[in-house]
Scaffold this motif. Structure first.
Motif, short mmCIF file in Angstrom:
data_model
loop_
_atom_site.label_atom_id
_atom_site.label_comp_id
_atom_site.label_asym_id
_atom_site.label_seq_id
_atom_site.Cartn_x
_atom_site.Cartn_y
_atom_site.Cartn_z
N ALA A 179 -5.34 -6.22 -9.12
CA ALA A 179 -5.28 -6.21 -7.66
C ALA A 179 -4.16 -7.13 -7.17
O ALA A 179 -3.47 -6.83 -6.19
CB ALA A 179 -6.62 -6.63 -7.07
N ALA A 180 -3.98 -8.26 -7.84
CA ALA A 180 -2.90 -9.18 -7.47
C ALA A 180 -1.54 -8.50 -7.67
O ALA A 180 -0.62 -8.66 -6.86
CB ALA A 180 -2.99 -10.46 -8.30
N ARG A 181 -1.43 -7.75 -8.74
CA ARG A 181 -0.18 -7.01 -8.98
C ARG A 181 0.02 -5.96 -7.88
O ARG A 181 1.15 -5.70 -7.44
CB ARG A 181 -0.22 -6.33 -10.35
CG ARG A 181 -0.27 -7.31 -11.51
CD ARG A 181 -0.29 -6.58 -12.84
NE ARG A 181 1.01 -6.00 -13.14
CZ ARG A 181 1.24 -5.23 -14.20
NH1 ARG A 181 0.26 -4.96 -15.04
NH2 ARG A 181 2.45 -4.74 -14.42
N GLY A 182 -1.08 -5.36 -7.47
CA GLY A 182 -0.98 -4.38 -6.39
C GLY A 182 -0.50 -5.02 -5.11
O GLY A 182 0.36 -4.47 -4.41
N ALA A 196 -1.24 2.66 -7.48
CA ALA A 196 -1.59 2.84 -8.90
C ALA A 196 -2.37 1.64 -9.41
O ALA A 196 -3.36 1.78 -10.13
CB ALA A 196 -0.32 3.04 -9.72
N HIS A 197 -1.94 0.46 -9.02
CA HIS A 197 -2.64 -0.75 -9.47
C HIS A 197 -4.05 -0.81 -8.89
O HIS A 197 -5.00 -1.16 -9.58
CB HIS A 197 -1.86 -2.00 -9.06
CG HIS A 197 -0.67 -2.27 -9.92
ND1 HIS A 197 -0.62 -1.97 -11.25
CD2 HIS A 197 0.52 -2.84 -9.63
CE1 HIS A 197 0.55 -2.32 -11.75
NE2 HIS A 197 1.28 -2.86 -10.78
N TYR A 198 -4.18 -0.47 -7.61
CA TYR A 198 -5.50 -0.53 -7.00
C TYR A 198 -6.42 0.52 -7.62
O TYR A 198 -7.62 0.29 -7.81
CB TYR A 198 -5.42 -0.34 -5.49
CG TYR A 198 -4.74 -1.48 -4.76
CD1 TYR A 198 -4.05 -1.26 -3.56
CD2 TYR A 198 -4.77 -2.78 -5.27
CE1 TYR A 198 -3.43 -2.30 -2.89
CE2 TYR A 198 -4.14 -3.82 -4.61
CZ TYR A 198 -3.47 -3.57 -3.41
OH TYR A 198 -2.85 -4.61 -2.77
N ARG A 199 -5.86 1.69 -7.94
CA ARG A 199 -6.69 2.73 -8.57
C ARG A 199 -7.18 2.24 -9.93
O ARG A 199 -8.35 2.39 -10.28
CB ARG A 199 -5.89 4.02 -8.73
CG ARG A 199 -5.90 4.93 -7.52
CD ARG A 199 -5.45 6.35 -7.90
NE ARG A 199 -4.08 6.37 -8.39
CZ ARG A 199 -3.00 6.44 -7.61
NH1 ARG A 199 -3.14 6.52 -6.30
NH2 ARG A 199 -1.79 6.45 -8.14
N ALA A 204 -11.26 -0.03 -13.49
CA ALA A 204 -11.67 -1.08 -14.41
C ALA A 204 -12.96 -1.74 -13.97
O ALA A 204 -13.81 -2.09 -14.80
CB ALA A 204 -10.57 -2.14 -14.50
N PHE A 205 -13.10 -1.92 -12.67
CA PHE A 205 -14.24 -2.69 -12.18
C PHE A 205 -14.54 -2.23 -10.75
O PHE A 205 -13.99 -2.76 -9.80
CB PHE A 205 -13.91 -4.18 -12.22
CG PHE A 205 -15.09 -5.09 -12.04
CD1 PHE A 205 -15.23 -5.87 -10.89
CD2 PHE A 205 -16.07 -5.19 -13.02
CE1 PHE A 205 -16.32 -6.72 -10.72
CE2 PHE A 205 -17.17 -6.03 -12.86
CZ PHE A 205 -17.30 -6.80 -11.71
N SER A 206 -15.38 -1.26 -10.62
CA SER A 206 -15.64 -0.65 -9.32
C SER A 206 -16.53 -1.53 -8.45
O SER A 206 -17.26 -2.38 -8.95
CB SER A 206 -16.31 0.72 -9.53
OG SER A 206 -17.53 0.57 -10.24
N GLY A 207 -16.40 -1.34 -7.16
CA GLY A 207 -17.27 -2.03 -6.22
C GLY A 207 -16.88 -3.46 -5.95
O GLY A 207 -17.67 -4.24 -5.42
#
Lengths: 297, 522
Positions: A179-182, A196-199, A204-207
């Motif tokens: 997320a930080a990369r996003g 793409a990063h957020y997806r 990887a870790f939903s919610g």
């Protein structure tokens, strides 16, 4: 606040933390108390619920008062200080335990605190030394934050190195880094990479509220205001964070709904003031920002 | 081999670290019992039963590496000095550095009770097979041979007084909650010892807390964490108190395992001459990035275009995993490498040789006086120190003179039964046992340690025997050997309580006479 109930990786992890806490119900002593405090802090960080973070912060303080000689608690106190935007207190806390400030974990925390204070060269020095002693994902990620703050275009590579240190048992941490990369990509205007990063962070870790707030911010950047409003509303409802109320107010203003905008900005302002009145530093900057906006308006 | 709770990253002794499937326990290697159709090699890698006995973690990859070669010649007149050691290390470094020539066996599970075992770079080729977890399966090889395989839960084959070992090295995390931020408070700066030290209240047995270190832990009390005494502890009858009690800390405990039995000719085209099979095991944990869909156009590829060069040689599967733990020789990691995360090097532990010398010397200053106090002859030169000394060496040059005999002496065997064909195989010496860090199975022996490792070997006692003087003879002409400390008669005659072998002499469950050899799980 509404707690996490929908099925997700984050909900599962929060349940696991709850079970771990329950298993310590009958345990006493410095170690057990430290583990309880650490679990509460971890739970609060994952849930994003502000009141939970406040409670965890208070738990760390009370535990440290009970066991002032236990060095792990001083470290935990300093770590929580960063969550509560008290970097000066964190630095002072690390100096209270002989050797802690110069240990690899202490150097990493010092680096993060110095980054919060905007003392980037000192932060870089601490984090570089931490990495030389023990190359952890936290140190790589903290150094990436420093480099991003000074506009280094290669900050993303450090985040990538942080990711490479993480295993499949650390998916929440991976999602945080992703997320930080996003956010880095979004800030540079590369929305495709940001999405793409957020997806992948969500895969990887939903919610995870942190990802969801980043998604809301990107929707706003792209002018997808209805979606942004819905996304901000959902994560604000879960976490109770005033900065998300402010963001919601901003989005409604952009949508042209001045009434909703004013309502949410009033909520945010009230909560910022309440936070400051509690003696918290979390939203001082936000409060100043809102006052400036109102003055300019 | 004996590698529980190592390295620190998966050491569940630290209460903030959960037991991990990446904690590899033991590497066993011995000749199969039935060689009517040719020599057979049995390999068994055990690891923590996580998430459960017989249930393996799909995020783990276990790797066994093998390398077969002729038995090395031993020069009888070589000097016992650091130069000889350097030449030895230089000589073997080329064999193992980069694992040149090593074959691999990799095992993963899919979460639905199926294990994939892949064989890489064997003389007969590379191939893989899927086997059900928990069942004995025969895997046919491309060259017409057959491999017996078992993946699943078994009784943990390690029988050991682990608390006793940790008591001997004053390892606080076994007995106390130690702050994670104080790694200097793990092995406390108290002399190592086999006999309790008078006044060492942190570690001496306390009848008021009989289970301290056996499931019970207290918060580490405030210091100081040193010992200022000058004598061993003795009871009213004048007996020393043993830090060991001979109880099996792993009794009733399980492990998961990969167990294989294969023809030696599957491992080498020259089974008549390549009589040594070196084996070591590893655990790898899937990287987080390997668990999410690949991202196209990831900036990392553009930032590091050179990464694409030589990609044919890259191991694509292992790129998605992170090495966590290695195991070769017993106690090499837990005892000599001190569980350090960055010392999990598997066979390629050459740069650790100076560390091992310093470590053996450090242990010698503790165990040596204990050994002589019991009336036994010691290989370590303690200058007749009456009690253990806490001494840490900066350099191996300083440490070596004291530890010379420990490093170079031949380890006597109790009888000649190990040398099955009476070939006069040279006895092994500690420096060649621990460097490289492999289970070096000699197929012309029974595979008993140090010529491999059989399930029934009490390796902890044998490791301690390294400090006995095996070169000089006693008044009756006898010499110590690797089984000396397992001899109950020795303890019956010693001024010590309890009068027991340091470690249990038998596993809690009988091993099986047939594949998969390790006992059924509890």
């Amino acid at each position: 606040m509404v707690s996490q109930t929908a099925a997700s990786d984050c909900a599962d992890e929060l349940r696991r933390l709850d079970m771990a806490l329950s298993s310590l119900d009958d345990a006493d002593g410095a170690d057990a108390a430290t583990r309880r405090a650490h679990l509460r802090l971890s739970h609060a960080r994952l849930s994003g619920v502000l009141d939970e973070l406040r409670l965890a912060d208070a738990t760390v303080s009370s535990t440290l008062r009970r066991f002032p000689g236990w060095p792990d608690l001083h470290y935990l106190r300093a770590s929580a200080d960063l969550d509560m935007h008290r970097p000066g207190a964190a630095l002072a806390r690390l100096d209270e335990v002989p050797g802690l400030a110069e240990s690899p974990v202490g150097l990493e925390l010092r680096g993060a605190a110095l980054e919060q204070l905007g003392r980037y060269p000192q932060a870089e020095d601490c984090l570089t030394r931490a990495l030389a002693a023990d190359p952890t994902w936290q140190a790589f990620a903290s150094l990436a934050q420093v480099r991003a703050a000074v506009g280094d275009p290669h900050a993303d590579a450090l985040y990538a190195q942080a990711e490479d240190e993480l295993t499949a048992k650390q998916m929440s941490a991976f999602a945080w880094v992703r997320a930080a990369r996003g956010e880095l990509a979004a800030a540079s205007g590369d929305h495709e990479t940001a999405w793409a990063h957020y997806r992948s962070a969500t895969a990887a870790f939903s919610g995870y509220w942190l990802i969801e707030s980043r998604v809301a911010a990107l929707l706003r950047r792209e002018g997808r205001l209805e979606d942004a409003a819905a996304a901000y509303a959902a994560v604000r409802a879960r976490t109770g964070r005033p900065d998300l109320a402010q963001a919601l107010g901003d989005v409604h203003r952009l949508r042209g709904d001045d009434d909703e905008s004013a309502r949410w900005h009033a909520v945010a302002l009230a909560e910022y003031r309440a936070s400051v009145a509690r003696g918290e530093a979390l939203y001082l900057h936000h409060l100043d920002g809102m006052k400036d906006d109102r003055t300019q308006a | 081999m004996a590698d529980h709770n190592d390295p620190n990253a998966v050491n569940s002794i630290f209460s903030d670290i959960e037991v991990s499937a990446a904690d590899v326990y033991d590497m066993f290697g011995f000749p199969g019992p039935d060689n009517s159709k040719g020599d057979r090699v049995v390999l068994a890698l055990t690891f923590a039963a996580v998430p459960d006995t017989g249930v393996l973690d799909p995020d783990l990859l276990y790797r066994l590496q093998l390398y077969s070669h002729p038995r090395a010649a031993v020069l009888r007149d070589e000097a016992h000095d650091l130069e000889a050691l350097r030449q030895y290390i230089d000589g073997v470094r080329g064999t193992y550095f980069g694992a040149a020539g090593a074959m691999e066996i990799r095992m993963t599970v899919d979460g639905q009770g199926q294990a994939t075992i892949s064989f890489h770079d064997f003389p007969g080729g590379s191939f893989s097979a899927t086997v059900p977890v928990g069942e004995v399966t025969t895997i046919p090889t491309p060259d017409g041979l057959a491999i017996d395989a078992f993946v699943g839960g078994r009784d943990d084959a390690f029988f050991n007084d682990l608390p006793g070992f940790f008591r001997s090295i004053n390892y606080a995390p076994q007995f106390y909650h130690v702050p994670s931020t104080r790694p200097d408070l793990r092995e406390l700066p108290i002399p190592k010892t086999l006999l309790e030290l008078e006044g060492n209240d942190l570690f001496n047995y306390n009848p008021a807390i009989p289970d301290l270190g056996r499931g019970v832990k207290l918060d580490l009390p405030p210091g100081p964490y040193t010992w200022t005494g000058d004598s061993f502890k003795k009871d009213a009858a004048g007996n020393y108190r043993f830090v060991y009690d001979g109880q099996d800390a792993r009794a009733g405990q399980n492990a998961n395992a990969i167990i294989l039995e294969m023809p030696l000719q599957f491992i080498t085209r020259r089974p008549e001459t390549d009589r040594i099979v070196d084996i070591w095991g590893e655990s790898w944990v899937r990287k987080a990035s390997n668990k999410v869909p690949a991202i196209p156009n990831d900036p990392i590829w553009y930032e590091h275009p050179l990464a694409f060069l030589g990609s044919d040689a890259r191991d694509k599967q292992l790129e998605g995993y992170k090495l966590v733990d290695t195991v070769g020789q017993p106690f090499a990691d837990a005892g000599l490498s001190e569980r350090e995360n960055n010392r999990q090097l598997g066979a390629n532990n050459f740069w650790l040789a100076p560390t091992f010398i310093k470590r053996l010397a450090h242990l010698g200053w503790g165990f040596g006086p204990s050994i002589t106090a019991l009336g036994l002859r010691c290989a370590f030169d303690t200058d007749n120190a009456p009690v253990p000394v806490h001494r840490v060496y900066r350099t191996s040059i300083e440490a070596f003179p004291r530890a010379r005999n420990v490093v170079f002496q031949q380890l006597n065997m109790p009888d000649s039964s190990w040398d099955v064909h009476k070939l006069g195989i040279p006895l092994r010496r500690p420096f060649e046992i621990f460097v490289p860090n492999v289970c070096a199975l000699d197929m012309d022996t029974t595979g008993t340690w140090p010529f491999g490792r059989r399930l029934e070997d009490q390796v902890a006692n044998r490791f301690l025997s390294l400090f006995l003087d095996m070169e000089s003879a006693g008044a009756d002409g006898s010499r110590y050997h690797v089984e000396t400390l397992s001899d109950q008669a020795l303890w019956d005659a010693a001024p010590i309580e309890p009068k027991t072998s340091p470690n249990p002499l038998k596993n809690d469950r009988d091993f099986l006479p047939h594949f998969p050899y390790l006992a059924e799980p509890w």
